[in-house]
Write a protein that holds these residues in place. Structure first.
Motif, PDB file in Angstrom:
ATOM      1  N   ASP A 107       0.833  -1.206   0.000  1.00 21.04           N
ATOM      2  CA  ASP A 107       0.000   0.000   0.000  1.00 21.04           C
ATOM      3  C   ASP A 107       0.870   1.259   0.000  1.00 21.04           C
ATOM      4  OD1 ASP A 107      -2.239  -1.585   0.025  1.00 21.04           O
ATOM      5  OD2 ASP A 107      -2.645  -1.325   2.167  1.00 21.04           O
ATOM      6  N   VAL A 108       1.893   1.278   0.827  1.00 19.66           N
ATOM      7  CA  VAL A 108       2.756   2.458   0.915  1.00 19.66           C
ATOM      8  C   VAL A 108       3.496   2.690  -0.392  1.00 19.66           C
ATOM      9  CG1 VAL A 108       4.920   3.276   1.932  1.00 19.66           C
ATOM     10  CG2 VAL A 108       3.042   2.543   3.403  1.00 19.66           C
ATOM     11  N   LEU A 109       4.066   1.639  -0.965  1.00 15.45           N
ATOM     12  CA  LEU A 109       4.938   1.805  -2.119  1.00 15.45           C
ATOM     13  C   LEU A 109       4.182   2.025  -3.425  1.00 15.45           C
ATOM     14  CD1 LEU A 109       7.740  -0.811  -1.368  1.00 15.45           C
ATOM     15  CD2 LEU A 109       7.629   1.604  -0.743  1.00 15.45           C
ATOM     16  N   THR A 110       2.935   1.606  -3.488  1.00 15.74           N
ATOM     17  CA  THR A 110       2.188   1.765  -4.737  1.00 15.74           C
ATOM     18  C   THR A 110       1.201   2.926  -4.710  1.00 15.74           C
ATOM     19  OG1 THR A 110       0.513   0.154  -4.035  1.00 15.74           O
ATOM     20  CG2 THR A 110       2.401  -0.688  -5.287  1.00 15.74           C
ATOM     21  N   HIS A 111       0.891   3.464  -3.532  1.00 12.68           N
ATOM     22  CA  HIS A 111      -0.123   4.517  -3.428  1.00 12.68           C
ATOM     23  C   HIS A 111       0.446   5.881  -3.068  1.00 12.68           C
ATOM     24  CE1 HIS A 111      -3.317   1.190  -2.529  1.00 12.68           C
ATOM     25  NE2 HIS A 111      -2.998   1.258  -3.813  1.00 12.68           N
ATOM     26  N   ASN A 112       1.766   5.988  -2.967  1.00 11.10           N
ATOM     27  CA  ASN A 112       2.391   7.263  -2.617  1.00 11.10           C
ATOM     28  C   ASN A 112       3.476   7.607  -3.620  1.00 11.10           C
ATOM     29  OD1 ASN A 112       1.341   8.028   0.274  1.00 11.10           O
ATOM     30  ND2 ASN A 112       1.768   5.833   0.341  1.00 11.10           N
ATOM     31  N   ARG A 113       3.667   8.900  -3.835  1.00  8.80           N
ATOM     32  CA  ARG A 113       4.729   9.385  -4.713  1.00  8.80           C
ATOM     33  C   ARG A 113       5.406  10.584  -4.078  1.00  8.80           C
ATOM     34  NH1 ARG A 113       2.248   9.259 -10.901  1.00  8.80           N
ATOM     35  NH2 ARG A 113       1.343   7.161 -10.796  1.00  8.80           N
ATOM     36  N   GLY A 114       6.618  10.864  -4.533  1.00  8.56           N
ATOM     37  CA  GLY A 114       7.325  12.052  -4.089  1.00  8.56           C
ATOM     38  C   GLY A 114       7.587  12.035  -2.590  1.00  8.56           C
ATOM     39  N   PRO A 115       7.622  13.214  -1.953  1.00  5.51           N
ATOM     40  CA  PRO A 115       7.886  13.286  -0.514  1.00  5.51           C
ATOM     41  C   PRO A 115       6.910  12.478   0.334  1.00  5.51           C
ATOM     42  CG  PRO A 115       8.148  15.442  -1.522  1.00  5.51           C
ATOM     43  CD  PRO A 115       7.574  14.549  -2.587  1.00  5.51           C
ATOM     44  N   ALA A 116       5.675  12.325  -0.140  1.00  3.08           N
ATOM     45  CA  ALA A 116       4.701  11.521   0.611  1.00  3.08           C
ATOM     46  C   ALA A 116       5.165  10.070   0.721  1.00  3.08           C
ATOM     47  CB  ALA A 116       3.335  11.587  -0.070  1.00  3.08           C
ATOM     48  N   LEU A 117       5.853   9.575  -0.304  1.00  2.61           N
ATOM     49  CA  LEU A 117       6.382   8.217  -0.257  1.00  2.61           C
ATOM     50  C   LEU A 117       7.461   8.106   0.814  1.00  2.61           C
ATOM     51  CD1 LEU A 117       6.762   5.343  -1.309  1.00  2.61           C
ATOM     52  CD2 LEU A 117       8.272   6.270  -3.083  1.00  2.61           C
ATOM     53  N   ARG A 118       8.340   9.086   0.870  1.00  2.00           N
ATOM     54  CA  ARG A 118       9.383   9.055   1.892  1.00  2.00           C
ATOM     55  C   ARG A 118       8.782   9.034   3.295  1.00  2.00           C
ATOM     56  NH1 ARG A 118      13.509  13.588  -0.774  1.00  2.00           N
ATOM     57  NH2 ARG A 118      14.285  12.261  -2.473  1.00  2.00           N
ATOM     58  N   ARG A 119       7.796   9.880   3.520  1.00  2.00           N
ATOM     59  CA  ARG A 119       7.185   9.939   4.854  1.00  2.00           C
ATOM     60  C   ARG A 119       6.478   8.633   5.193  1.00  2.00           C
ATOM     61  NH1 ARG A 119       5.899  15.192   2.849  1.00  2.00           N
ATOM     62  NH2 ARG A 119       3.770  14.536   2.350  1.00  2.00           N
ATOM     63  N   ALA A 120       5.749   8.092   4.235  1.00  2.00           N
ATOM     64  CA  ALA A 120       5.003   6.856   4.486  1.00  2.00           C
ATOM     65  C   ALA A 120       5.942   5.679   4.727  1.00  2.00           C
ATOM     66  CB  ALA A 120       4.066   6.563   3.315  1.00  2.00           C
ATOM     67  N   ALA A 121       7.055   5.631   3.992  1.00  2.96           N
ATOM     68  CA  ALA A 121       8.008   4.531   4.160  1.00  2.96           C
ATOM     69  C   ALA A 121       8.636   4.560   5.549  1.00  2.96           C
ATOM     70  CB  ALA A 121       9.082   4.602   3.083  1.00  2.96           C
TER      71      ALA A 121
END
Length: 288
Positions: free
Chosen positions: A207-221
């Protein structure tokens, strides 16, 4: 701006080097695509090498050996020549220092299966293997630190370098079921389904890796390390740092316009170890 893709590969047990699997098929496909698109080199962070204190290291051994692996016949890897990339290693050191890291080379480091397993599967003909640079983790396993490492090396993507994190989506050796592998050499036996904690965290990673991009991905990871099932899925933090390295490499504001993460293959081993493979971006954008 066009960027080379980035891969997050769950390398699994040592037997992933010797046994056919969906994951291994995808590693080979990723290697073929890299060669077809003129990959300049590979920069990889694995899960079995960490530098102490505040330091991060880059492999600068011109003739590294390979650490032996269990349950795989030496013919699968012993004679495969490695192709270390010392000029790019020095570039990586300079990029890391420029971004505030205490970075340096390690000229005695020998490669471990988490990296050469992937390389051999991607490029079974060693004559085609691109020059490769290995980056250590830091032994404090700070998620934000490792995101910043990926961000510091992100500019290499603009030159056609392929960045790879080699770790694990769900990788807790203490909660695996080893008997089928030890008794029958069957690492893929699923006598029972994966346990709920493994399924839950595996889904959270996707869910984190496929539903987030950019800085939001870093925060979610980075938040995944606070997930309720994180410690069940990762008894130690080492195999999760690759996720953060990749998030750093694909989590710039400019990456919000790029193709997001895709789950490209998956292999379960030892009942509870989930080897999910993810790719971010694509070579077509580079060619365009």
């Amino acid at each position: 701006m066009v960027l080379a893709p980035v891969h997050l590969f769950s390398h699994g047990s040592t037997m992933m080097l010797g046994e056919p699997s969906e994951a291994a098929d995808y590693w080979k496909k990723a290697g073929d695509e890299a060669l077809a698109n003129g990959v300049k080199g590979i920069v990889m962070m694995g899960a079995h090498w960490d530098a102490p204190h505040d330091r991060i290291e880059v492999a600068t051994n011109p003739k590294p050996a390979k650490s032996p692996v269990a349950y795989v016949h030496p013919s699968k890897y012993a004679d495969y020549p490695l192709n270390p990339d010392l000029p790019t290693a020095n570039r990586c050191i300079n990029l890391l220092k420029k971004n505030g890291f205490e970075a340096g080379g390690n000229d005695t480091f020998d490669w471990i299966h988490d990296t050469y397993l992937i390389i051999i599967r991607m490029f079974p003909d060693p004559a085609t293997c691109p020059p490769t640079t290995l980056i250590s983790m830091n032994a404090r396993f700070d998620p934000h630190y490792h995101v910043k490492v990926g961000a510091a090396l992100r500019p290499l993507r603009e030159e056609g370098y392929l960045l790879i994190g080699s770790g694990g989506a769900v990788h807790n050796l203490y909660r695996n079921y080893w008997l089928p592998m030890l008794r029958y050499s069957d690492n893929f036996a699923q006598v029972t389904p994966p346990e709920p904690w493994a399924l839950e965290f595996r889904q959270a990673v996707e869910d984190v890796l496929t539903h987030n991009r950019g800085p939001a991905l870093r925060r979610a990871a980075t938040r995944l390390m606070k997930h309720a099932q994180y410690r069940d899925a990762h008894a130690t933090d080492d195999h999760f740092m690759a996720v953060l390295f990749v998030a750093g490499a694909v989590g710039d504001e400019a990456d919000e316009k790029e193709e997001g993460g895709r789950l490209t293959a998956e292999t379960w081993e030892l009942t509870n170890m989930c080897n999910s493979q993810f790719t971010f971006g694509n070579w077509q954008a580079v060619k365009a």
